[in-house]
Write a protein that holds these residues in place. Structure first.
Motif, PDB file in Angstrom:
ATOM      1  N   GLY A 238       0.824  -1.191   0.000  1.00 43.42           N
ATOM      2  CA  GLY A 238       0.000   0.000   0.000  1.00 43.42           C
ATOM      3  C   GLY A 238       0.865   1.251   0.000  1.00 43.42           C
ATOM      4  O   GLY A 238       1.988   1.263  -0.462  1.00 43.42           O
ATOM      5  N   THR A 239       0.343   2.309   0.578  1.00 40.82           N
ATOM      6  CA  THR A 239       1.065   3.584   0.621  1.00 40.82           C
ATOM      7  C   THR A 239       1.940   3.641   1.865  1.00 40.82           C
ATOM      8  O   THR A 239       1.505   3.286   2.954  1.00 40.82           O
ATOM      9  CB  THR A 239       0.066   4.745   0.629  1.00 40.82           C
ATOM     10  OG1 THR A 239      -0.819   4.603  -0.494  1.00 40.82           O
ATOM     11  CG2 THR A 239       0.785   6.078   0.518  1.00 40.82           C
ATOM     12  N   GLN A 240       3.165   4.089   1.689  1.00 46.78           N
ATOM     13  CA  GLN A 240       4.117   4.099   2.788  1.00 46.78           C
ATOM     14  C   GLN A 240       4.738   5.483   2.958  1.00 46.78           C
ATOM     15  O   GLN A 240       4.764   6.287   2.018  1.00 46.78           O
ATOM     16  CB  GLN A 240       5.229   3.070   2.538  1.00 46.78           C
ATOM     17  CG  GLN A 240       4.743   1.637   2.394  1.00 46.78           C
ATOM     18  CD  GLN A 240       4.195   1.063   3.682  1.00 46.78           C
ATOM     19  OE1 GLN A 240       4.490   1.566   4.764  1.00 46.78           O
ATOM     20  NE2 GLN A 240       3.380   0.022   3.578  1.00 46.78           N
ATOM     21  N   ALA A 241       5.222   5.754   4.159  1.00 49.33           N
ATOM     22  CA  ALA A 241       5.812   7.049   4.467  1.00 49.33           C
ATOM     23  C   ALA A 241       7.227   7.152   3.900  1.00 49.33           C
ATOM     24  O   ALA A 241       7.937   6.157   3.758  1.00 49.33           O
ATOM     25  CB  ALA A 241       5.838   7.262   5.973  1.00 49.33           C
ATOM     26  N   VAL A 242       7.617   8.396   3.602  1.00 49.65           N
ATOM     27  CA  VAL A 242       8.972   8.714   3.147  1.00 49.65           C
ATOM     28  C   VAL A 242       9.593   9.635   4.194  1.00 49.65           C
ATOM     29  O   VAL A 242       8.938  10.574   4.665  1.00 49.65           O
ATOM     30  CB  VAL A 242       8.955   9.419   1.782  1.00 49.65           C
ATOM     31  CG1 VAL A 242      10.359   9.878   1.391  1.00 49.65           C
ATOM     32  CG2 VAL A 242       8.386   8.500   0.712  1.00 49.65           C
ATOM     33  N   ARG A 243      10.839   9.339   4.553  1.00 45.07           N
ATOM     34  CA  ARG A 243      11.467  10.158   5.589  1.00 45.07           C
ATOM     35  C   ARG A 243      12.898  10.527   5.210  1.00 45.07           C
ATOM     36  O   ARG A 243      13.672   9.688   4.738  1.00 45.07           O
ATOM     37  CB  ARG A 243      11.466   9.398   6.912  1.00 45.07           C
ATOM     38  CG  ARG A 243      12.076  10.214   8.056  1.00 45.07           C
ATOM     39  CD  ARG A 243      11.761   9.647   9.421  1.00 45.07           C
ATOM     40  NE  ARG A 243      12.365  10.452  10.476  1.00 45.07           N
ATOM     41  CZ  ARG A 243      11.896  11.616  10.895  1.00 45.07           C
ATOM     42  NH1 ARG A 243      10.787  12.091  10.362  1.00 45.07           N
ATOM     43  NH2 ARG A 243      12.486  12.294  11.855  1.00 45.07           N
ATOM     44  N   PHE A 244      13.230  11.819   5.399  1.00 44.98           N
ATOM     45  CA  PHE A 244      14.603  12.317   5.278  1.00 44.98           C
ATOM     46  C   PHE A 244      15.102  12.530   6.697  1.00 44.98           C
ATOM     47  O   PHE A 244      14.534  13.327   7.453  1.00 44.98           O
ATOM     48  CB  PHE A 244      14.638  13.639   4.513  1.00 44.98           C
ATOM     49  CG  PHE A 244      14.468  13.491   3.027  1.00 44.98           C
ATOM     50  CD1 PHE A 244      15.539  13.702   2.173  1.00 44.98           C
ATOM     51  CD2 PHE A 244      13.239  13.146   2.474  1.00 44.98           C
ATOM     52  CE1 PHE A 244      15.398  13.572   0.805  1.00 44.98           C
ATOM     53  CE2 PHE A 244      13.081  13.013   1.106  1.00 44.98           C
ATOM     54  CZ  PHE A 244      14.165  13.220   0.262  1.00 44.98           C
TER      55      PHE A 244
ATOM     56  N   VAL B 283      17.772   8.348   3.785  1.00 40.33           N
ATOM     57  CA  VAL B 283      16.425   8.532   3.251  1.00 40.33           C
ATOM     58  C   VAL B 283      15.756   7.176   3.294  1.00 40.33           C
ATOM     59  O   VAL B 283      16.320   6.174   2.826  1.00 40.33           O
ATOM     60  CB  VAL B 283      16.458   9.070   1.804  1.00 40.33           C
ATOM     61  CG1 VAL B 283      15.043   9.265   1.275  1.00 40.33           C
ATOM     62  CG2 VAL B 283      17.242  10.369   1.730  1.00 40.33           C
ATOM     63  N   THR B 284      14.553   7.111   3.867  1.00 39.53           N
ATOM     64  CA  THR B 284      13.863   5.825   4.004  1.00 39.53           C
ATOM     65  C   THR B 284      12.479   5.882   3.371  1.00 39.53           C
ATOM     66  O   THR B 284      11.844   6.941   3.313  1.00 39.53           O
ATOM     67  CB  THR B 284      13.712   5.424   5.483  1.00 39.53           C
ATOM     68  OG1 THR B 284      12.848   6.357   6.143  1.00 39.53           O
ATOM     69  CG2 THR B 284      15.058   5.392   6.185  1.00 39.53           C
ATOM     70  N   ILE B 285      12.061   4.739   2.890  1.00 35.54           N
ATOM     71  CA  ILE B 285      10.684   4.537   2.426  1.00 35.54           C
ATOM     72  C   ILE B 285      10.157   3.319   3.152  1.00 35.54           C
ATOM     73  O   ILE B 285      10.772   2.243   3.088  1.00 35.54           O
ATOM     74  CB  ILE B 285      10.622   4.313   0.900  1.00 35.54           C
ATOM     75  CG1 ILE B 285      11.116   5.557   0.158  1.00 35.54           C
ATOM     76  CG2 ILE B 285       9.200   3.975   0.458  1.00 35.54           C
ATOM     77  CD1 ILE B 285      11.146   5.404  -1.358  1.00 35.54           C
ATOM     78  N   ALA B 286       9.073   3.500   3.868  1.00 36.61           N
ATOM     79  CA  ALA B 286       8.505   2.416   4.686  1.00 36.61           C
ATOM     80  C   ALA B 286       9.553   1.854   5.636  1.00 36.61           C
ATOM     81  O   ALA B 286       9.619   0.638   5.857  1.00 36.61           O
ATOM     82  CB  ALA B 286       7.941   1.319   3.787  1.00 36.61           C
ATOM     83  N   GLY B 287      10.398   2.731   6.163  1.00 38.58           N
ATOM     84  CA  GLY B 287      11.423   2.317   7.110  1.00 38.58           C
ATOM     85  C   GLY B 287      12.626   1.655   6.501  1.00 38.58           C
ATOM     86  O   GLY B 287      13.563   1.261   7.209  1.00 38.58           O
ATOM     87  N   GLN B 288      12.665   1.530   5.161  1.00 44.05           N
ATOM     88  CA  GLN B 288      13.783   0.880   4.473  1.00 44.05           C
ATOM     89  C   GLN B 288      14.718   1.941   3.902  1.00 44.05           C
ATOM     90  O   GLN B 288      14.289   2.807   3.137  1.00 44.05           O
ATOM     91  CB  GLN B 288      13.274  -0.023   3.344  1.00 44.05           C
ATOM     92  CG  GLN B 288      12.286  -1.079   3.803  1.00 44.05           C
ATOM     93  CD  GLN B 288      11.494  -1.656   2.631  1.00 44.05           C
ATOM     94  OE1 GLN B 288      12.005  -2.477   1.869  1.00 44.05           O
ATOM     95  NE2 GLN B 288      10.246  -1.233   2.494  1.00 44.05           N
TER      96      GLN B 288
END
Length: 613
Positions: free
Chosen positions: A360-366, A421-426
């Motif tokens: 599904g949709t996942q968060a992006v984090r810097f 930089v992570t997407i869905a914690g990855q």
């Protein structure tokens, strides 16, 4: 691999040492050929058979000539022996051509297959290199390197297998026959002449090679300038610099002419020296053979055979200078292409990296991201923010603040120097680039299109999409009516880099192909900057609809396009200066509020201000 038109002149002279452009290059080529090992072995057998038949021709010619020296009144021998020898002579001549053609036929697939494999591997590697490489490269010079490298693969195989190796085999056979059938002087004269010939050719050709390299350098420089000038056709016209561009191009053409003239002059000296050596050896051999006939030690057929051997042997040697030069140049050209293949990937997948896992949709984090294209000039300084799953975060700020760099880092065109930089914690550095980019869609600020049809460019977002899906995406991007009104419709070609379309039309094509891709993460980098206000408002609604329930990074200069974002970041000098919703930032009365007031006043003057508070 930074290559300016000027620096490219020096590269061929120092691109690699002789040892690199020699055995090591051949060793790298062999695996591509060995994929067709049975064809290689069959071709070698046919080549040996062709040379055996070729060497047999002078031997049979001797028998034929000796058979004609019969006594008068012996009709049976005259009718039977020469007739059989003539038939055998014709069969050997035909066998030579037959085996040669079979060799070419069998080996053609290996040659073309190896050239194709090398070209494809180079092409794939170039796509795998970082954005930094492609921003620094010179397209014209690089394409010439690839073109010459592919061509040199065929030339190297052809010259070595079809010229050098057969000549060496024939030389060994002829020397053996001369030593066994006649006295050692015949073999010694031939061997000495061959040695002098080869040493002379190699030395002079090695001296001449620098002229060919200089010619290649000037050719690449001229090609680079021509391609660069034509790609910037409009800029040339804007400033009326056609004459200036022609003069720059002609400077390289003039230097190319001079180098080629020097090359031709030295080639004539090489050919003259070769002919002197060949003529001297031929005279010495025929003089000794003639003395043998006069003394009764040799027959007239022996004289004819020696002459035929020498002519047969020296004809391919006439081209040894050209062949040796072409082989050396092919090694250099091929090595230049191998250098492109050896170019280290600045951004590479970790060994055994898994695909990006998205449910599904996942968060992006810097997370505390620091980055600089050049260590002396930091771009991002500890940027830290999150785009929640299914939400839109906008980044605004002055030019050069690092907004577009965020998109490049998210796409992993570059790797961060600090932070992650992570997407869905990855961590995106731990997953494959292919899976990462498959999950992200972007409408870039500067849209570049392929020189193909409008439909091809829209469908590029998802190759294999049906025509109806392409039309639906075009409608959503508000470009269908424009396309439909053109004479060729969706088959309309857009020209080099899409120059037949206006900036707004190109941007709408870019929006359409991103909508067609339909990824879970979206990046809009000044997605409507080339549109007028009316179209901007119309497309804005479509973009908001496309971004619904998707994780979206919105990079904008016009603040009117970000008012509905869930959070707005004000980026300045690589740092987050302010953050909050549109109303929160206005209430804060800081940098965002002053930018908003300035843009509103300009919009009011233009009569395009939206009714926003």
């Amino acid at each position: 691999m930074r290559r300016s038109a000027e620096s490219s002149q020096d590269l061929p002279l120092s691109a690699s040492p002789a040892s690199r452009a020699g055995w090591s290059t051949l060793q790298r080529l062999l695996p591509y050929l060995w994929e067709y090992k049975w064809r290689v072995l069959a071709a070698l057998l046919f080549m040996v058979a062709a040379k055996l038949a070729n060497v047999g021709v002078p031997l049979l010619l001797k028998q034929l000539v000796d058979a004609l020296t019969l006594k008068p009144g012996d009709p049976a021998a005259v009718l039977v022996v020469p007739a059989a020898l003539l038939l055998a002579y014709g069969a050997l001549r035909f066998s030579t051509s037959l085996f040669t053609e079979l060799r070419d036929l069998v080996f053609a697939k290996a040659t073309q297959g190896a050239a194709r494999s090398i070209a494809l591997k180079t092409f794939e590697h170039l796509h795998a290199l970082s954005l930094r490489f492609h921003l620094e490269r010179q397209t014209g010079g690089m394409t010439r390197d690839i073109e010459r490298g592919v061509r040199s693969t065929e030339s190297l195989i052809s010259y070595s297998l079809y010229s050098i190796l057969p000549t060496l085999i024939e030389m060994a056979l002829v020397l053996s026959i001369l030593a066994l059938r006649f006295d050692a002087w015949f073999a010694l004269i031939t061997l000495a002449a061959l040695a002098v010939y080869i040493v002379f050719t190699v030395q002079v050709t090695g001296w001449r090679t620098r002229f060919r390299r200089e010619a290649n350098a000037q050719e690449s420089a001229a090609h680079t300038k021509a391609v660069d000038s034509l790609l910037n056709y409009e800029t040339v016209k804007y400033f009326g610099n056609e004459g200036f561009e022609a003069r720059r191009y002609d400077e390289n053409l003039e230097e190319l002419r001079r180098v080629r003239l020097r090359s031709q002059t030295t080639l004539s000296l090489l050919n003259a020296g070769q002919q002197i050596i060949i003529a001297s050896a031929l005279v010495a051999m025929l003089w000794r053979a003639t003395q043998g006939v006069v003394d009764g030690r040799l027959t007239l057929g022996d004289l004819v055979m020696v002459n035929a051997f020498m002519i047969q042997l020296y004809i391919p040697l006439n081209f040894l200078g050209v062949i040796y030069r072409e082989i050396k140049q092919s090694l250099v050209d091929l090595d230049r292409m191998f250098e492109l293949m050896d170019r280290a990937r600045e951004v590479a997948d970790a060994p055994g990296a898994p695909a990006l896992q998205l449910a599904g949709t996942q968060a992006v984090r810097f997370e505390n991201v620091h980055f600089a294209y050049d260590p002396a000039r930091p771009i991002l300084r500890g940027v830290d923010f999150e785009i929640p799953a299914g939400k839109t975060v906008a980044v605004v700020g002055p030019s050069g603040s690092g907004k577009s760099t965020l998109a490049r880092l998210l796409f992993r065109f570059y790797d961060v120097q600090q932070g992650r930089v992570t997407i869905a914690g990855q961590d995106i550095r731990s997953v494959t680039q292919a899976s990462l980019r498959q999950a992200i869609g972007i409408v870039p600020q500067d849209t570049v299109l392929f020189n193909d049809s409008v439909e091809y460019n829209i469908a590029y977002g998802r190759p294999g999409a049906s025509h109806d899906e392409v039309v639906a995406a075009a409608r959503a991007a508000r470009i269908h009516d424009f396309i439909d009104a053109t004479p060729e419709g969706y088959a309309t070609r857009v020209g080099e880099r899409g120059l037949k379309l206006s900036g707004g039309e190109k941007q709408r094509v870019a929006i359409a192909r991103t909508l067609l891709k339909n990824p879970p993460i979206l990046i809009f980098d000044e997605a409507t900057s080339a549109l007028d206000s009316a179209n901007e408002r119309a497309i804005q609604a479509e973009l908001q609809s496309a971004a619904r329930n998707k994780t979206t990074l919105l990079i904008a200069h016009r603040l009117s396009t970000v008012v509905d974002a869930h959070e707005i970041l004000v980026l300045e000098a690589g740092q987050v200066l302010e953050r909050g919703t549109h109303r929160q930032l206005l209430a804060l009365g800081g940098r965002y509020a002053s930018m908003w007031a300035l843009q509103q006043s300009l919009a009011v003057d233009d009569g395009t201000a939206p009714a926003l508070a």
